[in-house]
Design an enzyme around this catalytic site. Structure first.
Site, PDB file in Angstrom:
ATOM      1  N   ALA A 110       0.798  -1.228   0.000  1.00  0.00           N
ATOM      2  CA  ALA A 110       0.000   0.000   0.000  1.00  0.00           C
ATOM      3  C   ALA A 110       0.827   1.273   0.000  1.00  0.00           C
ATOM      4  O   ALA A 110       0.323   2.343  -0.336  1.00  0.00           O
ATOM      5  CB  ALA A 110      -0.941  -0.001   1.214  1.00  0.00           C
ATOM      6  N   ASP A 113       4.053   3.373  -5.195  1.00  0.00           N
ATOM      7  CA  ASP A 113       3.515   4.361  -6.126  1.00  0.00           C
ATOM      8  C   ASP A 113       2.242   3.890  -6.812  1.00  0.00           C
ATOM      9  O   ASP A 113       1.304   4.669  -6.999  1.00  0.00           O
ATOM     10  CB  ASP A 113       4.565   4.710  -7.188  1.00  0.00           C
ATOM     11  CG  ASP A 113       5.598   5.714  -6.684  1.00  0.00           C
ATOM     12  OD1 ASP A 113       5.380   6.280  -5.592  1.00  0.00           O
ATOM     13  OD2 ASP A 113       6.614   5.920  -7.366  1.00  0.00           O
ATOM     14  N   LEU A 114       2.201   2.616  -7.226  1.00  0.00           N
ATOM     15  CA  LEU A 114       1.024   2.112  -7.921  1.00  0.00           C
ATOM     16  C   LEU A 114      -0.212   2.215  -7.033  1.00  0.00           C
ATOM     17  O   LEU A 114      -1.288   2.632  -7.475  1.00  0.00           O
ATOM     18  CB  LEU A 114       1.231   0.662  -8.361  1.00  0.00           C
ATOM     19  CG  LEU A 114       0.046   0.008  -9.071  1.00  0.00           C
ATOM     20  CD1 LEU A 114      -0.265   0.717 -10.387  1.00  0.00           C
ATOM     21  CD2 LEU A 114       0.308  -1.477  -9.320  1.00  0.00           C
ATOM     22  N   LYS A 280      -8.817  -0.252 -20.778  1.00  0.00           N
ATOM     23  CA  LYS A 280      -8.945   1.029 -21.475  1.00  0.00           C
ATOM     24  C   LYS A 280     -10.264   1.076 -22.247  1.00  0.00           C
ATOM     25  O   LYS A 280     -10.699   0.096 -22.837  1.00  0.00           O
ATOM     26  CB  LYS A 280      -7.777   1.227 -22.447  1.00  0.00           C
ATOM     27  CG  LYS A 280      -6.397   1.273 -21.799  1.00  0.00           C
ATOM     28  CD  LYS A 280      -6.103   2.615 -21.204  1.00  0.00           C
ATOM     29  CE  LYS A 280      -4.660   2.714 -20.730  1.00  0.00           C
ATOM     30  NZ  LYS A 280      -4.369   4.000 -20.071  1.00  0.00           N
ATOM     31  N   GLU A 314       6.000   6.527 -25.832  1.00  0.00           N
ATOM     32  CA  GLU A 314       6.044   7.428 -24.683  1.00  0.00           C
ATOM     33  C   GLU A 314       7.089   8.499 -24.964  1.00  0.00           C
ATOM     34  O   GLU A 314       8.129   8.222 -25.575  1.00  0.00           O
ATOM     35  CB  GLU A 314       6.401   6.671 -23.404  1.00  0.00           C
ATOM     36  CG  GLU A 314       5.287   5.735 -22.931  1.00  0.00           C
ATOM     37  CD  GLU A 314       5.647   4.955 -21.678  1.00  0.00           C
ATOM     38  OE1 GLU A 314       4.718   4.553 -20.947  1.00  0.00           O
ATOM     39  OE2 GLU A 314       6.850   4.763 -21.426  1.00  0.00           O
ATOM     40  N   HIS A 338       0.691  -5.937 -23.198  1.00  0.00           N
ATOM     41  CA  HIS A 338      -0.284  -4.940 -23.646  1.00  0.00           C
ATOM     42  C   HIS A 338      -0.652  -5.093 -25.125  1.00  0.00           C
ATOM     43  O   HIS A 338      -1.830  -5.251 -25.479  1.00  0.00           O
ATOM     44  CB  HIS A 338       0.266  -3.522 -23.437  1.00  0.00           C
ATOM     45  CG  HIS A 338       0.538  -3.170 -22.009  1.00  0.00           C
ATOM     46  ND1 HIS A 338      -0.105  -3.757 -20.951  1.00  0.00           N
ATOM     47  CD2 HIS A 338       1.394  -2.272 -21.458  1.00  0.00           C
ATOM     48  CE1 HIS A 338       0.340  -3.245 -19.823  1.00  0.00           C
ATOM     49  NE2 HIS A 338       1.248  -2.347 -20.104  1.00  0.00           N
ATOM     50  N   LYS A 434      10.251   4.076 -25.789  1.00  0.00           N
ATOM     51  CA  LYS A 434      10.325   5.171 -24.821  1.00  0.00           C
ATOM     52  C   LYS A 434      11.183   6.288 -25.387  1.00  0.00           C
ATOM     53  O   LYS A 434      11.977   6.086 -26.306  1.00  0.00           O
ATOM     54  CB  LYS A 434      10.908   4.662 -23.503  1.00  0.00           C
ATOM     55  CG  LYS A 434       9.994   3.688 -22.769  1.00  0.00           C
ATOM     56  CD  LYS A 434      10.592   3.260 -21.445  1.00  0.00           C
ATOM     57  CE  LYS A 434       9.609   2.396 -20.671  1.00  0.00           C
ATOM     58  NZ  LYS A 434       8.420   3.161 -20.245  1.00  0.00           N
ATOM     59  N   ARG A 566      11.754   9.809 -33.693  1.00  0.00           N
ATOM     60  CA  ARG A 566      10.735   8.827 -34.064  1.00  0.00           C
ATOM     61  C   ARG A 566      11.219   7.389 -33.905  1.00  0.00           C
ATOM     62  O   ARG A 566      10.505   6.461 -34.244  1.00  0.00           O
ATOM     63  CB  ARG A 566      10.270   9.058 -35.503  1.00  0.00           C
ATOM     64  CG  ARG A 566       9.481  10.350 -35.685  1.00  0.00           C
ATOM     65  CD  ARG A 566       9.027  10.517 -37.124  1.00  0.00           C
ATOM     66  NE  ARG A 566       8.242  11.722 -37.295  1.00  0.00           N
ATOM     67  CZ  ARG A 566       6.919  11.795 -37.157  1.00  0.00           C
ATOM     68  NH1 ARG A 566       6.244  10.710 -36.814  1.00  0.00           N
ATOM     69  NH2 ARG A 566       6.278  12.926 -37.337  1.00  0.00           N
TER      70      ARG A 566
END
Length: 592
Positions: A110, A113-114, A280, A314, A338, A434, A566
């Site tokens: 707890a 950060d998440l 999402k 990102e 993902h 990234k 890119r």
């Protein structure tokens, strides 16, 4: 029976939490046994049998719903200042209804950060919307020493209300924080989890207890925490479920070992492997778009689709988590979970129903039909330092937690193929990186050229300019748009490329819920559709493990690209090999 107070939540959730169709009496495959209301149910594990594996205790001693030290005796503690006398009476066992149920949510880790940035805010959003049951308790569990008041203070700093629902925000926050408590303990201590169990029982007040554990902790301590939670703090007569965060191993072998270890203490239907991208809004809308609109399903095949691109970028590096990232890399961190999950949802056949198992069955079929990745179909890169506008951006290896000679990729592009009748020969191009020029996640469906197009001369030699493209932008600024060709008004015959655009911010005034809200609510409800099954995980790792091993064994040097660019040039050569180009190279301002 506890009920939901808001029409924003599906009515099925209430019945499920309180004994409806998805109620799961866990730890036993044997017929349900009637248990006295005040008897504590324990079940012993019977060896390696997966039928009875998380079974924790034998029917044993009768215990009072109130421990020797009741909550009333702790009145000088932090809880008194925020808990009403009526709530205390319920916790102390007075005037309870043993036919009611309660949900206890324990966030393990707890203080991380998440938990602070995602899990607690998502739980508050569910509470604000009236999506949590009448009786619920939230416990934070971590090694850090902290009081209930300190936890509430920490959590309160990250809570926000919906933009379109600001009324009574402060009051709702106060009410929510009254339900939040903290217990400090080691992740591998059965004794500490037993103490947590005692506290949970006090708050549950003799009701049927349903318990959800969210493991927001490093993967190397998953098993210790699961073992202790299952043997010392699981529900006796309700359900117990565990949410496990990625990474689910580093390859097929470690993933299988993790699954085997989890199943020593949990049944498969108790394990909720979370991939927040599946929550999402636009990923959820993917199957709706395809299966409820007649115009799309007939086009969803190799006959009309030239390529499918799944793009994740990102605009920042690994700042703050370089040590973790260097152990996994971009392929494990983004592509294997993902993007591959989105690909499976996109390419699957029509499921028999919307039932979780029917959908997951179809996803597994897609993954098993795919060719394992070859090294020649993969391009890797790593960002290097770059100065722009007088600002110098660091290289990946400038991070103090990253070895100076690290070859871990921060960018990867890959071409995957599905060897079935629907998708044979269609390249599914993935790209993730990234420190690129923008932040974006999207699916781009490029359709084939119009055969014998009467207007080819109007587009010149670049037929790609005349190709229809469906774009599903997952984030940011969610949108679905279709690129079409049309005539520019006027006396001449001049053609233009325009977008039929569903821009969510313009079309819907309601704020889009965070993915964690949907997934937490599904876990409470017992809905597994958006969570990953073990055979699905095995199939996913089997695609990537060989190429990951080859990259590491041969010490393939990544192509370096400037921070904010890119990405590597090699990604463009990869797409050109299959006679396609990346669709995000000229993102239209009108669609942005």
């Amino acid at each position: 029976m506890a009920a939901f107070s808001s029409m924003h939540c599906p009515p099925s959730y209430s019945s499920s939490i309180n004994g409806g169709r998805n109620q799961s009496f866990i730890f036993s495959a044997s017929p349900r046994v009637s248990v006295p209301a005040k008897a504590k149910v324990f079940v012993q594990s019977t060896g390696n049998s997966h039928q009875n594996v998380v079974l924790m205790q034998d029917v044993a001693t009768k215990v009072s719903p109130v421990a020797k030290e009741t909550p009333m005796e702790k009145s000088k503690g932090d809880l008194l200042s925020v808990t009403s006398s009526k709530e205390w009476d319920e916790k102390a066992g007075f005037d309870i209804n043993e036919n009611e149920s309660t949900v206890s949510i324990t966030v393990v880790g707890a203080s991380g950060d998440l938990a602070k940035k995602k899990i607690f805010p998502a739980l508050f959003a569910l509470y604000y919307e009236g999506c949590l049951p009448e009786h619920f308790t939230i416990y934070g569990y971590a090694r850090s020493k902290m009081t209930d008041a300190e936890l509430r203070n920490m959590v309160s700093k990250t809570l926000t209300c919906r933009i379109d629902k600001r009324e009574n925000c402060g009051e709702k926050m106060d009410e929510f924080l009254k339900r939040c408590f903290y217990h400090s303990g080691q992740y591998d201590s059965g004794e500490n989890f037993a103490q947590l169990d005692k506290k949970l029982k006090e708050h549950e007040g003799g009701r049927v207890s349903n318990r959800l554990f969210y493991l927001s902790i490093p993967p190397n301590i998953f098993i210790d925490a699961v073992k202790c939670a299952s043997t010392a703090a699981s529900s006796g007569i309700g359900w117990t479920r565990v949410i496990v965060e990625k990474p689910f191993g580093r390859d097929s072998e470690s993933s299988a070992a993790l699954t085997k270890a989890l199943k020593q203490y949990l049944n498969e239907d108790q394990i909720f492997r979370i991939d927040h991208y599946l929550g999402k809004e636009l990923v959820e809308n993917l199957s709706v778009l395809r299966f409820s609109n007649l115009i799309f399903e007939p086009l969803w095949s190799r006959q009309f689709i030239r390529s499918v691109q799944l793009i994740f970028s990102e605009d920042f590096g690994t700042e703050g988590r370089g040590g973790y990232f260097d152990h996994y890399g971009i392929i494990r961190d983004i592509m294997q979970n993902h993007l591959l999950q989105i690909l499976a949802l996109f390419a699957m056949e029509t499921p028999v129903s919307l039932d979780a198992e029917d959908i997951r069955n179809e996803k597994v079929k897609v993954l098993r039909s795919m060719r394992p990745l070859r090294l020649e179909d993969v391009v890797i890169g790593q960002y290097k330092s770059h100065t722009k506008g007088g600002v110098t951006y660091p290289a990946y290896t400038d991070d103090n937690t990253v070895p100076k000679d690290s070859l871990t990729p921060t960018f990867a592009a890959a071409a995957l193929f599905i060897d079935n009748a629907r998708w044979d020969g269609v390249p599914f191009l993935m790209k993730a990186g990234k420190a690129l020029h923008n932040k974006r996640a999207e699916i781009r469906v490029q359709f084939r050229h119009v055969p014998g197009n009467l207007y080819n001369r109007k587009f010149g030699t670049d037929l790609d300019q005349a190709t229809n493209e469906l774009v599903i932008r997952v984030q940011p600024d969610e949108a679905i748009y279709l690129k079409i060709n049309n005539k520019v008004p006027g006396l001449g015959m001049r053609l233009d490329r325009s977008n039929l655009n569903l821009h969510y911010a313009d079309r819907y005034s309601k704020e889009i819920p965070d993915a964690y809200e949907r997934l937490l609510l599904d876990a409470i409800e017992g809905e597994r559709r958006l969570f990953i099954r073990s055979d699905e995980l095995d199939a996913a790792w089997s695609l990537f493990t060989p190429v990951l091993a080859e990259l590491e064994e041969k010490k393939i040097i990544p192509e370096y690209y400037p921070y904010g660019s890119r990405g590597p040039v090699g990604a463009h050569y990869l797409a050109a090999r299959y006679n396609v180009r990346w669709g995000d190279l000229g993102v239209e301002q009108s669609a942005a």
